[in-house]
Write a protein that holds these residues in place. Structure first.
Motif, short mmCIF file in Angstrom:
data_model
loop_
_atom_site.label_atom_id
_atom_site.label_comp_id
_atom_site.label_asym_id
_atom_site.label_seq_id
_atom_site.Cartn_x
_atom_site.Cartn_y
_atom_site.Cartn_z
N ALA A 84 8.93 -29.05 -17.27
CA ALA A 84 9.94 -28.70 -16.27
C ALA A 84 10.22 -29.87 -15.33
CB ALA A 84 9.48 -27.48 -15.47
N THR A 119 18.49 -27.52 -20.75
CA THR A 119 17.07 -27.20 -20.84
C THR A 119 16.76 -26.41 -22.10
OG1 THR A 119 16.83 -27.20 -18.43
CG2 THR A 119 15.16 -26.01 -19.69
N LEU A 161 3.83 -26.64 -19.55
CA LEU A 161 5.16 -26.15 -19.24
C LEU A 161 5.65 -26.72 -17.91
CD1 LEU A 161 6.52 -22.63 -19.88
CD2 LEU A 161 6.90 -23.63 -17.64
N LEU A 194 10.89 -22.02 -18.24
CA LEU A 194 11.38 -23.40 -18.19
C LEU A 194 12.76 -23.46 -17.55
CD1 LEU A 194 10.27 -26.15 -19.13
CD2 LEU A 194 11.61 -25.88 -21.22
#
Length: 547
Positions: A147, A211, A143, A61
């Motif tokens: 992102a 993140t 995922l 990520l």
């Protein structure tokens, strides 16, 4: 040379700064203590089952978001700063707007649009006559989808820093490369981009730290990261030791990114001397201008326009009444927490910054450093690190009062609003310090000396000189912290008092129950409030851009 003795007001500031520094350091000691003294049974189970997946998902990520924010932020900054095309002035400002949106809000909007029952797939099936198994469509809850959501809201970090670096660049090296036969793109990659590398690296690392701190997006999309693992260990497994052990791993990763961010700013610098020749914008051809327009419009369209339209459509069809007593309570709780946290955090920044200006030394430097590293630590880690020592203190105090005075004190601090305010202060103190320092550097130290000559101590100088001169910077700091607190989810989920919900918690709860239309209402309010400081920032950018 012997140092002069501290005045009474300076001693008072030193004591306050020391208290703030200890509060900022408390969650790190709490995480380490709980991680090393708790049972390792759950951690061993996690290592054998999902810990590798947590680490790999988190790493992937960070890599994907770093690449995405670098490409969008740097490319758009170069286009609006160094080239001339139709709509450039509009996108110079509009490219900052996605910063107002939490990533989990975009996740809710795009799930509504792109999921199987959403408008996109429904239209495809209706037009093409396909059945549910007759076609393949990318899975938004993945995922890769997480992102993309994070990239769309975090690229402004890179854009803002890269734009400032490009504006400050001297045109001579670029034109020297052109004179040696390099094309515009070649000169960009070999000259302009390396010169802006420190600023771009700082922006990318800031995006990476945000993140790893994200919980709402990855949780809703079912992506197993360290952030979701901490929450699962705390609530589902009721194992605070395992949550602290996962928090310590995430804390180490976050601090590593913080060190890299500081190193990228401190070691790699370039010469942008005064009086240097500014870069003249290149006028693009019609085709190139259309391409630049499309490239700059894409992140604004995907990060602002589509989510807002989707959320508005969802909100209109929902059964959520924004003016009901329940929602008024959510809004009141959110505004109260954000307002008090903004005041406390900016007050702490003033104390730390003033002490370092008046009495530079080890104590002031250490407390300032402790205040700055909070931005690198995810809210979930801070929450776990605070609750462990606070609960231990409350339990010890309750046992003492029960034994000595037969008084049951219960939990005085744990689960209180003030504990949550403390977590917010630790998390966002760096943002307030940045705004404070940006303003205080413009105030000459001769003004401080004149104030002392006129009989003013530290408190008097701060009240009568610094605060009036710093009012724009302090207002900016308060707005930034206010909006960050409105968007903060993991610390609020873990530390909020019982039955004390906010807009962010309500949006998360409704989305977790797959009631996306209902989640759109609090999400829109959060985004609307977030636009206020972003618009103020845009006004500053409009005044500081190259003519």
């Amino acid at each position: 040379m012997p140092r002069r003795p501290l005045t009474t007001s300076e001693k008072g500031f030193s004591l306050l700064a020391l208290i703030i520094g200890l509060i900022c350091a408390l969650p790190y000691f709490g995480v380490i203590l709980a991680a090393t003294t708790g049972s390792f049974d759950t951690l061993v189970h996690l290592v054998e089952t999902v810990l590798g997946r947590y680490a790999l998902s988190t790493l992937w990520l960070v890599v994907l978001v770093s690449i995405g924010t670098f490409a969008i932020g740097t490319g758009s900054a170069w286009l609006v700063t160094m080239t001339e095309f139709r709509g450039r002035r509009f996108f110079e400002i509009a490219l900052v707007l996605p910063l107002a949106f939490p990533a989990y809000v975009l996740a809710y909007a795009y799930t509504h649009v792109l999921d199987h029952p959403g408008i996109v797939q429904s239209s495809l099936r209706a037009v093409m006559g396909w059945g549910p198994r007759d076609y393949w469509f990318p899975e938004i809850r993945s995922l890769g989808g997480a992102a993309i959501m994070l990239t769309l809201v975090l690229y402004p970090y890179v854009y803002l820093l890269a734009r400032a670096a490009f504006i400050a660049q001297n045109a001579t090296p670029f034109f020297a490369a052109r004179a040696l036969g390099r094309g515009p793109m070649n000169a960009f990659f070999t000259v302009s981009l390396p010169m802006a590398r420190p600023a771009i690296a700082s922006g990318v690392l800031l995006a990476a730290m945000e993140t790893i701190a994200d919980f709402g997006t990855v949780s809703y999309f079912g992506v197993q990261t360290f952030a979701t693992g901490i929450y699962t260990s705390w609530f589902s497994m009721a194992d605070r030791g395992a949550a602290a052990q996962l928090s310590m791993g995430l804390l180490a990763f976050a601090l590593l990114l913080a060190v890299l961010e500081r190193t990228s700013r401190g070691d790699a610098k370039y010469d942008a001397s005064r009086g240097s020749r500014p870069m003249a914008r290149m006028v693009l051809s019609r085709r190139a201008g259309a391409g630049a327009l499309a490239l700059c419009a894409s992140p604004v369209l995907l990060g602002v326009v589509i989510p807002v339209l989707a959320l508005l459509t969802m909100a209109i069809g929902s059964e959520q009444n924004l003016f009901s007593r329940r929602y008024i309570m959510f809004i009141t709780n959110s505004l109260t927490l954000a307002g008090v946290a903004a005041l406390v955090t900016v007050g702490a920044a003033i104390i730390l910054g003033t002490l370092y200006r008046v009495v530079p030394g080890r104590l002031s430097g250490l407390t300032l450093y402790l205040g700055r590293i909070g931005y690198a630590v995810p809210g979930g880690v801070i929450a776990v690190g605070l609750l462990v020592p606070l609960a231990a203190f409350d339990n010890a105090l309750d046992a003492f009062m029960e034994a000595r005075f037969d008084i049951d004190t219960g939990l005085l601090i744990t689960g209180s609003i003030w504990a949550l305010i403390g977590a917010y202060m630790i998390r966002f103190l760096a943002a307030a310090l940045g705004a404070y320092e940006g303003g205080i550097t413009a105030i000459s130290e001769n003004i401080d000396a004149a104030s002392r000559v006129l009989g003013q101590g530290v408190f008097g100088t701060l009240r009568r000189v610094h605060v009036p001169l710093l009012s724009p910077s302090l207002l900016t700091a308060m707005l930034i912290v206010f909006v960050d607190v409105m968007k903060e989810l993991p610390a609020t989920l873990i530390m909020r008092p019982f039955n004390y919900d906010t807009l962010a918690v309500q949006a998360y709860r409704l989305a977790s129950d797959e009631r996306l239309q209902g989640a759109a209402v609090p999400s829109l309010v959060i985004a609307g409030i977030g636009l206020v400081p972003v618009i103020l920032l845009c006004r500053q950018l409009a005044g500081r851009g190259r003519p």
